[in-house]
Design an enzyme around this catalytic site. Structure first.
Site, PDB file in Angstrom:
ATOM      1  N   SER A 156     -26.672 -34.932  -4.528  1.00 50.28           N
ATOM      2  CA  SER A 156     -27.787 -34.068  -4.138  1.00 50.28           C
ATOM      3  C   SER A 156     -28.575 -33.699  -5.384  1.00 50.28           C
ATOM      4  CB  SER A 156     -27.260 -32.794  -3.471  1.00 50.28           C
ATOM      5  OG  SER A 156     -28.289 -31.826  -3.344  1.00 50.28           O
ATOM      6  N   TYR A 159     -21.673 -25.737  -3.310  1.00 49.20           N
ATOM      7  CA  TYR A 159     -22.169 -27.053  -2.920  1.00 49.20           C
ATOM      8  C   TYR A 159     -22.740 -27.777  -4.142  1.00 49.20           C
ATOM      9  CZ  TYR A 159     -25.159 -30.551  -0.633  1.00 49.20           C
ATOM     10  OH  TYR A 159     -25.770 -31.720  -0.248  1.00 49.20           O
TER      11      TYR A 159
END
Length: 249
Positions: A143, A157
């Site tokens: 990401s 995350y």
């Protein structure tokens, strides 16, 4: 397109979003695709969609966070189409809370799903490829949050995705001698089920982006196909950023 007709691909987290798209793209390129996830009804839908389009696809429901079960899962996957030569580690979850408010159970779930499970699964796939003296491709879905963080309640995350980047680099070095390429794609903000949940919490971020838009999952097709095709034979240990300039540099 049948460039991947000799490949067996396993895509985790394929019940929705990017994983669902990745499974369809690999099948359209000729690969025999096994999809995984926890929602069996969704898996059935994806299999039906891909087979209706002429692709070859089967489902094996499992939770990648259950690392102890993964060797047995791989036996089940191989029983369908044979040795897995392409792995797409796509499954992931978001903490969606301020770090000091995350319960320990969620900490474990995020780390196990985003990092521990993909690491163990990658090793299980590589172990079998090495034993068969067969090269392969592993693509980890990272990401842009692994590079850039603005306090949007996804600190864990982002941390796990940064670890995925380093895992990509280290495993690439480990397995280069065996012809196993390990790379990653780091998407920016794309229109997915996960993004829908984020928008509900904090609003649509696209107004702050240079091109005022979210990505379409189809805009990742070429990056994925490049990394699993012979064209990327000399590329390993690389994280490809695909974010439309959203995060700046």
């Amino acid at each position: 397109m049948n460039e991947l007709s000799d490949e067996v691909a396993l895509v985790t987290g394929a019940t929705s979003g990017l994983g669902r798209r990745f499974a369809a793209v690999l099948a359209s390129a000729g690969a025999r695709v096994v999809i995984s996830g926890r929602r069996e009804d969704r898996l059935k839908e994806v299999v039906e969609e891909i087979t209706a389009s002429g692709g070859r696809c089967e489902a094996v429901p499992f939770d990648v966070a259950d690392a102890h079960a993964l060797p047995g899962v791989m036996d089940e996957v191989e029983a369908l189409f044979g040795l897995v030569t392409v792995l797409v580690n796509n499954a992931g979850i978001n903490d969606a809370r301020r770090p000091h408010k995350i319960p320990l159970e969620l900490v474990d779930a995020v780390i196990d799903t985003n990092l521990r499970g993909p690491f163990v699964l990658s090793c299980e796939v590589a172990k079998r490829l090495i034993a068969a003296e067969r090269g392969g491709r592993i693509v980890n879905i990272s990401s842009m949050g692994s590079f850039d963080y603005h306090g949007n309640a996804a600190a864990l995350y982002s941390t796990t995705k940064a670890a995925v980047n380093r895992m990509t680099e280290t495993l690439a070095v480990e397995w280069a001698r065996h012809g196993i390429n390990v790379n990653a794609i780091a998407p920016g903000a794309f229109a997915t089920e996960m993004m829908d949940g984020m928008i509900e919490r904090v609003g649509d971020p696209s107004g702050a982006f240079p091109r005022k838009r979210l990505g379409d999952p189809a805009q990742l097709d070429t990056s994925l196909l490049y990394l699993v095709s012979p064209a990327s034979e000399f590329v390993t240990g690389t994280v490809i950023k695909v974010d439309d300039g959203q995060m700046g540099r």
